[in-house]
Motif scaffolding. Sequence first.
Motif, PDB file in Angstrom:
ATOM      1  N   GLN A   3      12.487  -5.837  59.169  1.00  0.00           N
ATOM      2  CA  GLN A   3      11.267  -6.090  59.373  1.00  0.00           C
ATOM      3  C   GLN A   3      10.338  -4.909  59.702  1.00  0.00           C
ATOM      4  OE1 GLN A   3       9.633  -9.063  59.266  1.00  0.00           O
ATOM      5  NE2 GLN A   3       8.022  -8.090  59.656  1.00  0.00           N
ATOM      6  N   GLU A   4      10.830  -4.036  60.485  1.00  0.00           N
ATOM      7  CA  GLU A   4      10.269  -2.547  60.697  1.00  0.00           C
ATOM      8  C   GLU A   4       9.880  -1.752  59.324  1.00  0.00           C
ATOM      9  OE1 GLU A   4      11.476   1.557  62.939  1.00  0.00           O
ATOM     10  OE2 GLU A   4      12.074  -0.351  63.644  1.00  0.00           O
ATOM     11  N   MET A   5      10.764  -2.094  58.517  1.00  0.00           N
ATOM     12  CA  MET A   5      10.559  -1.220  57.072  1.00  0.00           C
ATOM     13  C   MET A   5       9.338  -2.031  56.511  1.00  0.00           C
ATOM     14  SD  MET A   5      13.144  -1.234  53.834  1.00  0.00           S
ATOM     15  CE  MET A   5      13.295  -3.085  53.824  1.00  0.00           C
ATOM     16  N   VAL A   6       9.376  -3.273  56.404  1.00  0.00           N
ATOM     17  CA  VAL A   6       8.395  -4.031  55.809  1.00  0.00           C
ATOM     18  C   VAL A   6       6.984  -3.617  56.337  1.00  0.00           C
ATOM     19  CG1 VAL A   6       7.547  -6.292  55.038  1.00  0.00           C
ATOM     20  CG2 VAL A   6       9.852  -5.899  54.929  1.00  0.00           C
ATOM     21  N   GLU A   7       6.928  -3.668  57.633  1.00  0.00           N
ATOM     22  CA  GLU A   7       5.707  -3.260  58.470  1.00  0.00           C
ATOM     23  C   GLU A   7       4.948  -2.106  58.072  1.00  0.00           C
ATOM     24  OE1 GLU A   7       6.776  -4.229  62.413  1.00  0.00           O
ATOM     25  OE2 GLU A   7       6.600  -6.303  62.396  1.00  0.00           O
ATOM     26  N   GLN A   8       5.977  -0.927  58.052  1.00  0.00           N
ATOM     27  CA  GLN A   8       5.777   0.296  57.757  1.00  0.00           C
ATOM     28  C   GLN A   8       5.024   0.375  56.119  1.00  0.00           C
ATOM     29  OE1 GLN A   8       8.877   2.965  58.361  1.00  0.00           O
ATOM     30  NE2 GLN A   8       8.943   2.747  60.556  1.00  0.00           N
ATOM     31  N   VAL A   9       5.694  -0.460  55.337  1.00  0.00           N
ATOM     32  CA  VAL A   9       5.140  -0.398  53.978  1.00  0.00           C
ATOM     33  C   VAL A   9       3.681  -0.919  53.680  1.00  0.00           C
ATOM     34  CG1 VAL A   9       5.668  -1.532  51.598  1.00  0.00           C
ATOM     35  CG2 VAL A   9       7.495  -0.180  52.781  1.00  0.00           C
ATOM     36  N   LEU A  10       3.766  -2.216  54.565  1.00  0.00           N
ATOM     37  CA  LEU A  10       2.557  -2.884  54.577  1.00  0.00           C
ATOM     38  C   LEU A  10       1.360  -1.848  55.145  1.00  0.00           C
ATOM     39  CD1 LEU A  10       3.482  -6.556  55.462  1.00  0.00           C
ATOM     40  CD2 LEU A  10       2.476  -5.819  53.372  1.00  0.00           C
ATOM     41  N   ALA A  11       1.818  -1.365  56.203  1.00  0.00           N
ATOM     42  CA  ALA A  11       0.572  -0.557  56.709  1.00  0.00           C
ATOM     43  C   ALA A  11       0.270   0.647  55.901  1.00  0.00           C
ATOM     44  CB  ALA A  11       1.213   0.444  58.138  1.00  0.00           C
ATOM     45  N   VAL A  12       0.963   1.264  55.042  1.00  0.00           N
ATOM     46  CA  VAL A  12       0.571   2.240  54.103  1.00  0.00           C
ATOM     47  C   VAL A  12       0.070   1.471  52.954  1.00  0.00           C
ATOM     48  CG1 VAL A  12       1.369   3.716  52.040  1.00  0.00           C
ATOM     49  CG2 VAL A  12       2.570   3.551  54.673  1.00  0.00           C
ATOM     50  N   LEU A  13       0.353   0.338  52.568  1.00  0.00           N
ATOM     51  CA  LEU A  13      -0.383  -0.277  51.298  1.00  0.00           C
ATOM     52  C   LEU A  13      -1.805  -0.786  51.729  1.00  0.00           C
ATOM     53  CD1 LEU A  13       2.490  -2.606  50.152  1.00  0.00           C
ATOM     54  CD2 LEU A  13       1.354  -0.645  48.890  1.00  0.00           C
ATOM     55  N   ASN A  14      -2.053  -1.147  53.093  1.00  0.00           N
ATOM     56  CA  ASN A  14      -3.170  -1.748  53.670  1.00  0.00           C
ATOM     57  C   ASN A  14      -4.351  -0.573  53.775  1.00  0.00           C
ATOM     58  OD1 ASN A  14      -2.594  -4.583  53.660  1.00  0.00           O
ATOM     59  ND2 ASN A  14      -1.718  -4.311  55.569  1.00  0.00           N
ATOM     60  N   ARG A  15      -3.622   0.689  54.207  1.00  0.00           N
ATOM     61  CA  ARG A  15      -4.700   1.806  54.302  1.00  0.00           C
ATOM     62  C   ARG A  15      -5.078   2.321  53.162  1.00  0.00           C
ATOM     63  NH1 ARG A  15      -1.153   5.128  56.978  1.00  0.00           N
ATOM     64  NH2 ARG A  15      -0.335   6.242  55.254  1.00  0.00           N
ATOM     65  N   ARG A  16      -4.675   2.229  51.920  1.00  0.00           N
ATOM     66  CA  ARG A  16      -4.977   2.518  50.787  1.00  0.00           C
ATOM     67  C   ARG A  16      -6.007   1.468  50.316  1.00  0.00           C
ATOM     68  NH1 ARG A  16      -2.470   5.607  45.732  1.00  0.00           N
ATOM     69  NH2 ARG A  16      -3.655   4.952  44.050  1.00  0.00           N
ATOM     70  N   ARG A  17      -5.792   0.297  50.431  1.00  0.00           N
ATOM     71  CA  ARG A  17      -6.770  -0.789  50.205  1.00  0.00           C
ATOM     72  C   ARG A  17      -8.183  -0.475  50.793  1.00  0.00           C
ATOM     73  NH1 ARG A  17      -2.659  -4.525  51.274  1.00  0.00           N
ATOM     74  NH2 ARG A  17      -1.473  -5.456  49.613  1.00  0.00           N
TER      75      ARG A  17
END
Length: 272
Positions: free
Chosen positions: A258-272
Amino acid sequence: MDALKALEICGGAARRPSLAKLGVDDAALRRAVRAGVLQPDRGLYALPTAPPDLVAVLLCRELLTCSSAATAYSLWSLPSDGRRHVYHRRQEVVGDEAVHHPGLLLPPSPVQPVAALADVLIHALRCLSFAESLVMVECAVGRGDMTVDFLRRRLTGHRNEKARAVLDWVDSGADSLLETLARTYFRQAGIQVQSQVYLERVGYVDLLLNGWLVVELDGRHHAEWKQVQKDHRRNNESVLQGYTALRYYYADVVYRPQEMVEQVLAVLNRRR
């Protein structure tokens, strides 16, 4: 066949019928006993180096299945609670220290006390957690030893809904259980995932998310310095080409997904 060689094929211990199928006759067994082969029970023969767990299964006339049979079929597996998962035609014989699985579809292995691969996977799908059963099934499917359709046709009815839900996420192309799990967790979060994507001057990367985020997965506990340097150069080259790179390890994927997925989503959302 020589009795010692036959016992090695069987993993170190076997009952007389299994040895007979390998061409070992009674005279060869008597010679083997004189040479030091053990007889823990009538009709049971074991090398002095035989794994105690194997001897215990044979003594109880059980068949290993589910997660306990993963090693026999070289399947990917996650750490278990140590309990033995077995089939026995008389369930009441199985002790409290083992997990009993009823029913077999196919004949078991002729030389080892192990259920057929299909039964092992069906038992795993009904018994284990999502992640544990997924990696076992995907390993077998990826090697071509099993198909999802074969398993799905044998997992009908309401009681098998959980098992069929796991099959919905089985895919191909993963090189390791870490890739299987990470890819699945990302897809469940709504992320577009490609496995084993080739990038110029970088090589194959484990996962490419949304076309620009590289995720590399490392299962090594003690990486060699040369390999670490190589990984860092690959990461640098991917960044130079406009990609963003993240790296995760066994503990991240298996114990902190869950922590891994949250970090990835944070990176993806920042680029959006």
